[in-house]
Design an enzyme around this catalytic site. Sequence first.
Site, PDB file in Angstrom:
ATOM      1  N   CYS B 113      28.164  45.115  38.812  1.00  0.00           N
ATOM      2  CA  CYS B 113      28.830  45.141  40.109  1.00  0.00           C
ATOM      3  C   CYS B 113      29.954  46.165  40.118  1.00  0.00           C
ATOM      4  CB  CYS B 113      29.336  43.755  40.485  1.00  0.00           C
ATOM      5  SG  CYS B 113      30.412  43.022  39.272  1.00  0.00           S
ATOM      6  N   HIS B 430      34.280  39.586  39.458  1.00  0.00           N
ATOM      7  CA  HIS B 430      33.266  40.233  40.276  1.00  0.00           C
ATOM      8  C   HIS B 430      33.894  41.344  41.106  1.00  0.00           C
ATOM      9  CE1 HIS B 430      29.610  40.788  42.375  1.00  0.00           C
ATOM     10  NE2 HIS B 430      30.003  40.244  43.510  1.00  0.00           N
TER      11      HIS B 430
END
EC number: 3.4.19.12
Lengths: 890, 482
Positions: B113, B430
Amino acid sequence: MAPVPDPNSVAGGAKRDEATLKVPSKDPKKKDDKKEDDLSEEDLQLKQNLELYVERVQDPNPELQKAALESMRQEIRDATSSMTSVPKPLKFLRPHYGTLKEFHIKMADSDLKKMLADILSVLALTMSAEGERESLKYRLTGTEGDIGSWGHEYVRNLAGEIAEEYTMRQGEESSIEDLMELVRQIVSFHMKHNAETEAVDLLMDVEDLDLLLEHVDSTNFRRTCNYLTSAAKYLPGPDDMLVLDIAYMIYMKFAEYPNALQIALFLDNMQYVKQVFTSCSDLLKKKQFCYMIARHGITFELDQEMVANNDDKDALQDIVNNTKLGDGYLTLARDIEVMEAKTPEDIYKAHLIDGRASSGPSVDSARQNLSATFVNAFVNAGFGQDKLMTVPSDSTGSAGNWIFKNKDHGKISATASLGMIHLWDVDTGLSQLDKYLQVSDNSIVAGAVLGIGIVNCGIKNDCDPALALLGDYIDKEDSSVRIGAIMGLGIAHAGSQNDEIRNRLSPILNDAKAPLDVIAFAALSLGMIYVGSCNEEVAQSIIFALMDRSEAELDEALTRFLPLGLGLLYLGKQESVEATAEVSKTFNEKIRKYCDMTLLSCAYAGTGNVLKVQDLLAQCGEHLEKDDIHQGPAVIGLAMVAMSEELGLDMGIRSLERVLQYGEQNVRRAVPLALGLLCISNPKVTVMDTLSRLSHDTDSEVATAAIISLGLIGAGTNNARIAGMLRNLSSYYYKDASLLFCVRIAQGFVHMGKGLLTLSPFHSERLLLSPTALAGIVTLLHACLDMRSIILGKFHYVLYFIILAMQPRMMLTVDENLKPISVPVRVGQAVDVVGQAGRPKTITGFQTHSTPVLLAAGERAELATEKYIPLSPILEGFIILKENPDYREE
Amino acid sequence: MPTVSVKWQKKVFDGIEIDVSLPAYVFKAQLYDLTGVPPERQKIMVKGGLLKDDADWSAIGVKDGQKLMMMGTADEIVKAPEKAIIFAEDLPEEAQATNLGYSAGLVNLGNTCYMNSTLQCLKSVPELKSALSNYSLAARSNDVDQTSHMLTVATRELFGELDRSVNAVSPTQFWMVLRKKYPQFSQLQNGIHMQQDAEECWSQLLYTLSQSLKAPTTSEDPDAVKALFGVNLRSRLHCQESGEESSETESVYSLKCHISHEVNHLHEGLKHGLKGELEKTSPTLGRTALYLKESLIDSLPRYLTVQFVRFFWKRETNQKAKILRKVDYPLELDIFDLCSEDLRKKLEAPRQKLRDEEGKKLGLQTSAKSGSKDSDVKMTDAEASSNGGGESSTVNQQEGASSEKGTHMTGIYDLVAVLTHKGRSADSGHYVSWVKQESGKWIQYDDENPSMQREEDITKLSGGGDWHMAYIIMYKARFVSM
């Protein structure tokens, strides 16, 4: 607690009895022991007297007997005046009932025996065993004196026993003469004593309602008829028709013509309608009748007999032909100040959506433009102006070309939307559409001819422009043009039973070369034109067309319009469908059951027939191995049958909830549509919630149906809650073009006519069901059963069938010259006052407005001024007001 | 001769005489005089039928006083537009993608990510895309090594693919090349690839691109990446011990926003980041001494990148810790007071112009509003110190104003992309990017899922909790044409 005599008590005895009775009830044991002791002196006296009378009655001396009987009768009559508790004399006589009965048998026939029978009849009221009907038995052998002298309870009991006796004798086929005499007495008594409902009940039990006619008078006929009409909804056929017949006759007897006309329309009895016209001599009233007929949406020709004067006849025919509907609607719009045209963007309100708003596409999307076309058409329906279609093309250049922003078949709907925008305004509409007839693009011509049909919807004209113009296009080469013309004729002439059109359309059905889609629309249009007519020839043509279809064609989505067309012929005609239903059993099995269900549901539409509801429910409950399409129409049929009255409607909604939980997938897909039909233009919160839940269903077909139904239940209401739900759905489904299209259509529905319209086929206080309106809705729903191939395919213009159901939800008052006048009215929630005592309020929670006003579902209006008298008691649509001659300014 | 009345549109023409001996065409000619509708366009309706030109009146049986209806207009017939309208449904997939208003997401290949969000942010720079598209496949100049070349090509391909497709793209090729070029991204933990620092990915990628796109063969622009992202800093070094002063210039690709206890707002962090201390061998003292370094911006980039220095090496725990402090950042950033005197002078005129334009928009008197507010800002800090961040380079840059003639930088920047991190440490959590589209809409790219966001939610990514918080933000310069 010693009983203290109440000095104010008039019926002292009875009052005290209650007091004394309460004491022993506290202690049951005591009661047995001290029963004698508990009695007050007066009671004791009474008891002793009665015992004496009983003894004396058995005395051989007739003089003594007579005196005793008379005294006994006197005691009973005095006491039966109040029925709050068991009258004392009856109570004290209880132990002697058997003795007296035996003695009565022994007695020789005489006046005295009759007198005793009278007394026994009264005593039987409390003492006879269940089902013995002794009260009746003794009454019949009694003196036949004034029945009311024994009090209401006695009469009521007697009526009940008569009903039982009557059924028994019917079974044995014995004479009922003696009973009827009694019935006559009872009815007359009830009618005099504000108990019309009981009189009607009794007469219905003994199946002799004609008696009512003799007994109604000007004070009670309204309540009687009210009860009759509302009872009719719950009666099995053909009793309901009889009941309404009587109601009609009573109304006619008291010259209450508007109500009589209402019932005549309900019975679909043109003879009666004519009779109303011939019986009434007031021209103004006749105009009011014409407004009522026009609202009902049937084709009706006035003749010399009904109106003598030719000019008057023309004026009346004009009203029946609905030529003034558009003007009235615009008057309402101007009064409410909603003339300003709205764009689809005004409806979508994208700025209110969180983040997800569509990012102003740089390229035209055919889907989105098509939905904008429909939204624009629905929202600006009948206003004669909008911001996409009617803007002059030379002003900005791009706007006039909106039609060309639609792709291929989209142009059909786009051009036809002009008809929708000019709805009810034939003159302007035709001139607007004219230029599109000259275009070389077939889709646009198809749209223009369809538009001509739409603009003429519900309007009749001597020159019959729809037929004159569309006739030439029926047999054109291009199928879309043909479909446009056929559908246009179906919409313009719905319910007209025009033979000329039949002669044009029938050959198409049996033309081997005609493509399936043309045949399907021809069948549908014929069904519309002959809706509820049971026309044999049309039925035959459609049946043959169905039989000629090949296996492959039967699988096509459009084939469903053939059985539907057939079904519409029998809309609401109940048993008349049976012959055709038999024939349908010979069809190919692919369509057989679909046809069965459609015929059944159409024939019993709006009847509330519980047995048919059960039949249909049984069909929905089946768990079929293979996907069969007939369960869809069964579910919709359920709603069609159950929608007639409030109770059945609620029951229908509850049954559908069950079906939703236990039904197979193809049943679930139709449930939202059925809910949409049950609550059309009536956004009930519970249904709204159910549909909102289903609109997020994992099965996209359930979701699409739920979304369309959300639009249907909110149609023409501008309901903010549904509008909000749909806005959220538009952002939820922003990626799915099909679902988004449905959301847009639903948004168009909700804001239909900027909130001035209703789709409800019911009118006149939910009594009358307009057959053409129902036909339009049902057609749309059947098309929605296969959304992907029809509405989301290239036949989206079937959405325009909804136009048949579109009516202004207004009350517009006009003066004697039919010019709109403004008067104050109270508008509130309607209250069911049937069978209620006194003069109950008919509306609750009302607000006072000046006409014209909008009426929401379940609302009723009443005039808030004495200055005018409305010519119809049902204040809906156009109401003619007459000045009240007795009115005095304060 | 019967007389009839003809209804046309809303008008009724009464008392028109019909000569029954003549064909209906004559009657149409009569109507032409009245209405101006040519006879061939007239449609006259008589009892459910149309009147034909050669119709015989006697057959029709017209009655005296009968009402006829006519339809027809003299209007021009509608024509289809010259240019056929193109519908989104007809377009090929890639065109539909552009129509959607934003491009596709990137598939997460396992803790990628950081890479996905970096790519999405960089992809939002159209100039970078065009520079890449000019990069030729074959001609690799000698001063660019093989892996850099491959990475550049992979970036180009990936950006192209993203623009073309509607559904999420899998950046497998790019990832492989990236790991080849920068093996540190191949770190494994328990057999799977570790989460990496997006900032590292960002700066490495930009560095590579700047190297390969600099090659003289690629474009006329000598250093495209530097022109887009490079910030020239003029630093003043001041040694307190010796009192000596020196100045140097350097070029960085991003400004740092240092987060300390006093920093609540981006501006304060930036100021803080431009000051620093460093130890350096003093030529006069002949030993290392403490120098204060103070930098000012000398030239402005088209895209100003700001990194929030949220991660620091915590010695106690031996890991990169994260500062969760909330640091607000504006949608519109004015960095005038961080600029050097020279640059400020250059910015004066364009800024005045911009203010005038805005004032006009608001309908205010422009002359009354002078730039008093900005002139109040004083550059009191005189000491110079050195800033250690970024790849320094002493290449002299062209003016901050863009190469386009007539448009000038204003020192005002608009937020266009935010790369956020959610989680407690740099190696976990994230990364997500939030990118403003050309349409003005904000799209959140959470790996393969793009979703629309509201602008006011973008400023809420400023930290202070466990929600996504801005790590790297990118501003786009606002130009004014003179």
